[in-house]
Write a protein that holds these residues in place. Structure first.
Motif, PDB file in Angstrom:
ATOM      1  N   SER A 142       9.660   5.994   2.152  1.00 56.63           N
ATOM      2  CA  SER A 142       9.625   7.312   2.820  1.00 56.63           C
ATOM      3  C   SER A 142       8.199   7.756   3.148  1.00 56.63           C
ATOM      4  O   SER A 142       7.999   8.663   3.962  1.00 56.63           O
ATOM      5  N   GLN A 143       7.215   7.114   2.523  1.00 56.30           N
ATOM      6  CA  GLN A 143       5.813   7.485   2.752  1.00 56.30           C
ATOM      7  C   GLN A 143       5.151   6.633   3.837  1.00 56.30           C
ATOM      8  O   GLN A 143       3.958   6.771   4.084  1.00 56.30           O
ATOM      9  N   LEU A 144       5.928   5.766   4.492  1.00 50.19           N
ATOM     10  CA  LEU A 144       5.374   4.837   5.484  1.00 50.19           C
ATOM     11  C   LEU A 144       5.811   5.222   6.894  1.00 50.19           C
ATOM     12  O   LEU A 144       6.882   5.789   7.095  1.00 50.19           O
ATOM     13  N   SER A 145       4.990   4.867   7.868  1.00 49.57           N
ATOM     14  CA  SER A 145       5.389   5.003   9.274  1.00 49.57           C
ATOM     15  C   SER A 145       6.395   3.905   9.621  1.00 49.57           C
ATOM     16  O   SER A 145       6.561   2.923   8.877  1.00 49.57           O
ATOM     17  N   GLY A 146       7.041   4.052  10.766  1.00 51.70           N
ATOM     18  CA  GLY A 146       7.994   3.029  11.201  1.00 51.70           C
ATOM     19  C   GLY A 146       7.357   1.657  11.354  1.00 51.70           C
ATOM     20  O   GLY A 146       7.926   0.641  10.941  1.00 51.70           O
ATOM     21  N   GLY A 147       6.161   1.629  11.935  1.00 46.97           N
ATOM     22  CA  GLY A 147       5.477   0.348  12.103  1.00 46.97           C
ATOM     23  C   GLY A 147       5.122  -0.293  10.772  1.00 46.97           C
ATOM     24  O   GLY A 147       5.234  -1.511  10.598  1.00 46.97           O
ATOM     25  N   PHE A 167      14.666 -12.551  14.006  1.00 44.91           N
ATOM     26  CA  PHE A 167      14.278 -11.164  14.296  1.00 44.91           C
ATOM     27  C   PHE A 167      15.287 -10.568  15.279  1.00 44.91           C
ATOM     28  O   PHE A 167      15.437 -11.072  16.401  1.00 44.91           O
ATOM     29  N   ASP A 168      15.955  -9.492  14.870  1.00 46.85           N
ATOM     30  CA  ASP A 168      16.934  -8.838  15.740  1.00 46.85           C
ATOM     31  C   ASP A 168      16.344  -7.538  16.289  1.00 46.85           C
ATOM     32  O   ASP A 168      16.374  -6.502  15.634  1.00 46.85           O
ATOM     33  N   GLU A 169      15.754  -7.620  17.485  1.00 43.65           N
ATOM     34  CA  GLU A 169      15.131  -6.473  18.149  1.00 43.65           C
ATOM     35  C   GLU A 169      14.237  -5.685  17.172  1.00 43.65           C
ATOM     36  O   GLU A 169      14.454  -4.494  16.937  1.00 43.65           O
ATOM     37  N   PRO A 170      13.236  -6.349  16.609  1.00 46.58           N
ATOM     38  CA  PRO A 170      12.466  -5.740  15.515  1.00 46.58           C
ATOM     39  C   PRO A 170      11.625  -4.541  15.932  1.00 46.58           C
ATOM     40  O   PRO A 170      11.167  -3.796  15.064  1.00 46.58           O
ATOM     41  N   THR A 171      11.406  -4.336  17.230  1.00 47.84           N
ATOM     42  CA  THR A 171      10.555  -3.213  17.649  1.00 47.84           C
ATOM     43  C   THR A 171      11.336  -2.108  18.351  1.00 47.84           C
ATOM     44  O   THR A 171      10.761  -1.093  18.728  1.00 47.84           O
ATOM     45  N   SER A 172      12.658  -2.291  18.525  1.00 47.12           N
ATOM     46  CA  SER A 172      13.388  -1.347  19.384  1.00 47.12           C
ATOM     47  C   SER A 172      13.539   0.035  18.759  1.00 47.12           C
ATOM     48  O   SER A 172      13.761   1.014  19.466  1.00 47.12           O
ATOM     49  N   ALA A 173      13.412   0.151  17.436  1.00 46.45           N
ATOM     50  CA  ALA A 173      13.544   1.465  16.796  1.00 46.45           C
ATOM     51  C   ALA A 173      12.196   2.140  16.583  1.00 46.45           C
ATOM     52  O   ALA A 173      12.130   3.217  15.997  1.00 46.45           O
ATOM     53  N   LEU A 174      11.123   1.528  17.078  1.00 45.07           N
ATOM     54  CA  LEU A 174       9.778   2.039  16.803  1.00 45.07           C
ATOM     55  C   LEU A 174       9.254   2.900  17.938  1.00 45.07           C
ATOM     56  O   LEU A 174       9.587   2.696  19.105  1.00 45.07           O
ATOM     57  N   PRO A 176       6.528   3.818  20.646  1.00 46.64           N
ATOM     58  CA  PRO A 176       5.772   2.839  21.447  1.00 46.64           C
ATOM     59  C   PRO A 176       4.419   2.448  20.854  1.00 46.64           C
ATOM     60  O   PRO A 176       4.024   1.286  20.906  1.00 46.64           O
ATOM     61  N   GLU A 177       3.715   3.409  20.243  1.00 43.00           N
ATOM     62  CA  GLU A 177       2.367   3.070  19.745  1.00 43.00           C
ATOM     63  C   GLU A 177       2.420   2.209  18.485  1.00 43.00           C
ATOM     64  O   GLU A 177       1.403   1.661  18.078  1.00 43.00           O
ATOM     65  N   MET A 178       3.596   2.076  17.889  1.00 39.05           N
ATOM     66  CA  MET A 178       3.718   1.242  16.690  1.00 39.05           C
ATOM     67  C   MET A 178       4.189  -0.176  16.998  1.00 39.05           C
ATOM     68  O   MET A 178       4.164  -1.037  16.129  1.00 39.05           O
ATOM     69  N   VAL A 179       4.631  -0.406  18.231  1.00 42.95           N
ATOM     70  CA  VAL A 179       5.192  -1.710  18.580  1.00 42.95           C
ATOM     71  C   VAL A 179       4.140  -2.806  18.444  1.00 42.95           C
ATOM     72  O   VAL A 179       4.394  -3.881  17.900  1.00 42.95           O
ATOM     73  N   GLY A 180       2.924  -2.513  18.917  1.00 38.01           N
ATOM     74  CA  GLY A 180       1.871  -3.528  18.928  1.00 38.01           C
ATOM     75  C   GLY A 180       1.539  -4.074  17.558  1.00 38.01           C
ATOM     76  O   GLY A 180       1.335  -5.278  17.386  1.00 38.01           O
ATOM     77  N   GLU A 181       1.528  -3.194  16.531  1.00 35.31           N
ATOM     78  CA  GLU A 181       1.130  -3.656  15.198  1.00 35.31           C
ATOM     79  C   GLU A 181       2.164  -4.621  14.617  1.00 35.31           C
ATOM     80  O   GLU A 181       1.820  -5.528  13.864  1.00 35.31           O
ATOM     81  N   VAL A 182       3.441  -4.437  14.989  1.00 30.88           N
ATOM     82  CA  VAL A 182       4.486  -5.356  14.522  1.00 30.88           C
ATOM     83  C   VAL A 182       4.427  -6.667  15.301  1.00 30.88           C
ATOM     84  O   VAL A 182       4.506  -7.761  14.726  1.00 30.88           O
ATOM     85  N   LEU A 183       4.253  -6.565  16.616  1.00 32.79           N
ATOM     86  CA  LEU A 183       4.166  -7.785  17.428  1.00 32.79           C
ATOM     87  C   LEU A 183       2.964  -8.633  17.035  1.00 32.79           C
ATOM     88  O   LEU A 183       3.019  -9.864  17.069  1.00 32.79           O
ATOM     89  N   ASP A 184       1.868  -7.974  16.630  1.00 32.62           N
ATOM     90  CA  ASP A 184       0.678  -8.732  16.202  1.00 32.62           C
ATOM     91  C   ASP A 184       0.987  -9.605  14.982  1.00 32.62           C
ATOM     92  O   ASP A 184       0.525 -10.746  14.881  1.00 32.62           O
ATOM     93  N   VAL A 185       1.766  -9.053  14.036  1.00 36.63           N
ATOM     94  CA  VAL A 185       2.144  -9.836  12.855  1.00 36.63           C
ATOM     95  C   VAL A 185       3.013 -11.031  13.285  1.00 36.63           C
ATOM     96  O   VAL A 185       2.824 -12.162  12.796  1.00 36.63           O
TER      97      VAL A 185
END
Length: 247
Positions: A142-147, A167-174, A176-185
């Motif tokens: 609960s203390q974390l951002s979506g990304g 990976f099942d649409e891992p960024t679709s619930a994020l 937009p500004e958090m998508v990049g940090e997940v895609l980078d991983v």
């Protein structure tokens, strides 16, 4: 079976509504070690059903799936044994809300891989460091951002030392500004040679990272090829129409 082929799917069918809806209609595919397969297509095309069928979260109506040479769709198979080698990351992070990040990451390796607490924590902390979240080990979801939650979900799956990541649409619930940090991983995982099957709407990721792009529609594979073949030289009218809407 070719030793390079990690997963072989033969003529997979999945029917809903007493057979009136064919979510998968005879899908066959080979996934080789080290490949990044990116599955794209419109909503309702069968992408997520196919991905979830790979570890039998969705039970196929017919057809077979061979994982590391074993038919996991056979009735006698212990699917949980095979699922341990298949990391799965969903749209929604599925973290245990009552556990810290570190506990979320270590409970599986301790219970299922029989790792000691010290071993599990050492691996978890190294992975948290890798994704830039070493300082969040004692935080709760609960203390974390979506990304941040999705990056934790990815490294939690990696703690189980899987042979393939789904990976099942891992960024679709994020946001937009958090998508990049997940895609980078995910890009870093691909560079390290992890076998990955990714259902996504992120066409930039498919172009940059995919070793093969698969376009699905109406439960079938309409076209597949390298990113260059799919995006620069689509063959079917259905793919051309899809790309015109999403690019």
């Amino acid at each position: 079976m070719n030793a390079d082929v990690l997963i072989r799917v033969n003529n997979l069918e999945k029917h809903f509504s007493e057979g009136t809806i064919h979510a998968l209609d005879g899908v066959s595919m080979e996934i080789r070690r080290g490949e990044v397969i990116v599955i794209v297509g419109p909503s309702g095309s069968g992408k997520s059903t196919f991905l979830r069928a790979l570890n039998l979260l969705e039970l196929p109506t017919s057809g077979e799936i061979l994982f590391e040479g074993e038919n996991i769709t056979a009735p006698y198979v212990n699917i949980n044994k095979h699922r341990r080698k298949m990391g799965m990351v969903f749209q929604h992070f599925n973290l245990f809300p009552n556990m810290t990040v570190l506990r979320n990451m270590t409970i599986g390796p301790q219970k299922l891989l029989k790792k000691s607490k010290a071993q599990a924590e050492e691996k978890a902390k190294a992975l948290l460091e890798r994704v830039g979240l070493a300082d969040r080990a004692d935080a709760y979801p609960s203390q974390l951002s979506g990304g941040q939650k999705q990056r934790i979900a990815i490294v939690r799956a990696l703690c189980m030392e899987p042979d393939v990541m789904l990976f099942d649409e891992p960024t679709s619930a994020l946001d937009p500004e958090m998508v990049g940090e997940v895609l980078d991983v995910m890009k870093e995982l691909a560079r390290d040679g992890m076998t990955m099957v990714v259902v996504t709407h992120e066409m930039g990721f498919a172009k940059e990272v995919g070793s093969r792009v698969v376009f699905m529609d109406s439960g079938v594979i309409v076209e597949e090829g390298t990113p260059t073949e799919i995006f620069d030289n689509p063959q079917s009218d259905r793919l051309k129409s899809f790309l015109a809407k999403v690019l």
